[in-house]
Design a protein around this motif. Structure first.
Motif, PDB file in Angstrom:
ATOM      1  N   ALA A  21     -20.221  39.535  47.826  1.00 48.91           N
ATOM      2  CA  ALA A  21     -20.023  38.306  48.587  1.00 48.91           C
ATOM      3  C   ALA A  21     -20.544  37.099  47.813  1.00 48.91           C
ATOM      4  O   ALA A  21     -19.946  36.012  47.841  1.00 48.91           O
ATOM      5  CB  ALA A  21     -20.716  38.411  49.934  1.00 48.91           C
ATOM      6  N   ARG A  22     -21.654  37.276  47.117  1.00 44.62           N
ATOM      7  CA  ARG A  22     -22.214  36.184  46.322  1.00 44.62           C
ATOM      8  C   ARG A  22     -21.246  35.792  45.208  1.00 44.62           C
ATOM      9  O   ARG A  22     -21.012  34.611  44.941  1.00 44.62           O
ATOM     10  CB  ARG A  22     -23.556  36.612  45.758  1.00 44.62           C
ATOM     11  CG  ARG A  22     -24.240  35.534  44.978  1.00 44.62           C
ATOM     12  CD  ARG A  22     -25.600  35.976  44.508  1.00 44.62           C
ATOM     13  NE  ARG A  22     -26.189  34.924  43.718  1.00 44.62           N
ATOM     14  CZ  ARG A  22     -27.449  34.614  43.717  1.00 44.62           C
ATOM     15  NH1 ARG A  22     -28.279  35.302  44.469  1.00 44.62           N
ATOM     16  NH2 ARG A  22     -27.908  33.653  42.963  1.00 44.62           N
ATOM     17  N   GLY A  23     -20.678  36.764  44.563  1.00 42.68           N
ATOM     18  CA  GLY A  23     -19.702  36.491  43.506  1.00 42.68           C
ATOM     19  C   GLY A  23     -18.461  35.804  44.041  1.00 42.68           C
ATOM     20  O   GLY A  23     -17.919  34.897  43.410  1.00 42.68           O
ATOM     21  N   GLU A  24     -18.002  36.214  45.206  1.00 44.94           N
ATOM     22  CA  GLU A  24     -16.833  35.578  45.839  1.00 44.94           C
ATOM     23  C   GLU A  24     -17.129  34.131  46.182  1.00 44.94           C
ATOM     24  O   GLU A  24     -16.266  33.250  46.026  1.00 44.94           O
ATOM     25  CB  GLU A  24     -16.429  36.352  47.093  1.00 44.94           C
ATOM     26  CG  GLU A  24     -15.806  37.700  46.816  1.00 44.94           C
ATOM     27  CD  GLU A  24     -15.522  38.474  48.099  1.00 44.94           C
ATOM     28  OE1 GLU A  24     -15.634  37.881  49.196  1.00 44.94           O
ATOM     29  OE2 GLU A  24     -15.202  39.664  47.996  1.00 44.94           O
ATOM     30  N   CYS A  25     -18.338  33.873  46.639  1.00 46.63           N
ATOM     31  CA  CYS A  25     -18.729  32.502  46.995  1.00 46.63           C
ATOM     32  C   CYS A  25     -18.687  31.603  45.756  1.00 46.63           C
ATOM     33  O   CYS A  25     -18.145  30.498  45.805  1.00 46.63           O
ATOM     34  CB  CYS A  25     -20.114  32.513  47.621  1.00 46.63           C
ATOM     35  SG  CYS A  25     -20.657  30.877  48.138  1.00 46.63           S
ATOM     36  N   TRP A  26     -19.267  32.070  44.650  1.00 52.04           N
ATOM     37  CA  TRP A  26     -19.263  31.269  43.434  1.00 52.04           C
ATOM     38  C   TRP A  26     -17.854  31.111  42.874  1.00 52.04           C
ATOM     39  O   TRP A  26     -17.525  30.062  42.307  1.00 52.04           O
ATOM     40  CB  TRP A  26     -20.199  31.873  42.391  1.00 52.04           C
ATOM     41  CG  TRP A  26     -21.633  31.539  42.679  1.00 52.04           C
ATOM     42  CD1 TRP A  26     -22.608  32.397  43.066  1.00 52.04           C
ATOM     43  CD2 TRP A  26     -22.223  30.249  42.642  1.00 52.04           C
ATOM     44  NE1 TRP A  26     -23.783  31.718  43.267  1.00 52.04           N
ATOM     45  CE2 TRP A  26     -23.573  30.393  43.010  1.00 52.04           C
ATOM     46  CE3 TRP A  26     -21.755  28.981  42.342  1.00 52.04           C
ATOM     47  CZ2 TRP A  26     -24.457  29.317  43.085  1.00 52.04           C
ATOM     48  CZ3 TRP A  26     -22.637  27.909  42.407  1.00 52.04           C
ATOM     49  CH2 TRP A  26     -23.960  28.075  42.773  1.00 52.04           C
ATOM     50  N   SER A  27     -17.027  32.101  43.069  1.00 50.91           N
ATOM     51  CA  SER A  27     -15.629  31.975  42.640  1.00 50.91           C
ATOM     52  C   SER A  27     -14.916  30.892  43.438  1.00 50.91           C
ATOM     53  O   SER A  27     -14.124  30.112  42.897  1.00 50.91           O
ATOM     54  CB  SER A  27     -14.895  33.305  42.807  1.00 50.91           C
ATOM     55  OG  SER A  27     -15.410  34.263  41.927  1.00 50.91           O
ATOM     56  N   ALA A  28     -15.184  30.849  44.737  1.00 56.06           N
ATOM     57  CA  ALA A  28     -14.576  29.821  45.590  1.00 56.06           C
ATOM     58  C   ALA A  28     -15.063  28.433  45.192  1.00 56.06           C
ATOM     59  O   ALA A  28     -14.277  27.472  45.138  1.00 56.06           O
ATOM     60  CB  ALA A  28     -14.891  30.096  47.054  1.00 56.06           C
ATOM     61  N   VAL A  29     -16.359  28.304  44.902  1.00 54.18           N
ATOM     62  CA  VAL A  29     -16.910  27.012  44.470  1.00 54.18           C
ATOM     63  C   VAL A  29     -16.280  26.594  43.145  1.00 54.18           C
ATOM     64  O   VAL A  29     -15.900  25.429  42.957  1.00 54.18           O
ATOM     65  CB  VAL A  29     -18.456  27.089  44.364  1.00 54.18           C
ATOM     66  CG1 VAL A  29     -19.014  25.875  43.661  1.00 54.18           C
ATOM     67  CG2 VAL A  29     -19.068  27.247  45.740  1.00 54.18           C
TER      68      VAL A  29
END
Length: 85
Positions: free
Chosen positions: A11-19
């Motif tokens: 989830a953390r990686g997905e968040c940074w990808s979205a940012v």
């Protein structure tokens, strides 16, 4: 008994990808919009300069007419004979 949330590394990686994706889109939009905005502003500046140029041309014409009327031989004599107020 208490429920504790566990960290999800995905989830953390997905968040940074979205940012990151949002930052790329923002940069892309800015690079598309900025030249257009600059062009519009320069158009306003060009119109202001055209108006200013026309005003100066009109003033120059008026001054040339006044200079020509003052350069006539009889004009200076009439002005000198005219009583000062």
């Amino acid at each position: 008994m208490r429920v504790v949330r566990q960290a999800d590394p995905a989830a953390r990686g997905e968040c940074w990808s979205a940012v990151g994706a949002a930052a790329v889109l923002l940069a892309l939009a800015g690079s598309i919009i900025a030249p257009h905005a600059a062009s519009v502003l320069e158009g306003y500046n060009l119109e202001r300069l055209k108006v200013e140029r026309q005003t100066l041309v009109d003033q120059k014409r008026d001054l040339e007419v006044k200079e020509a009327s003052l350069a006539e031989p009889g004009t200076l004599c009439r002005r000198l004979r005219k009583p000062a107020i």
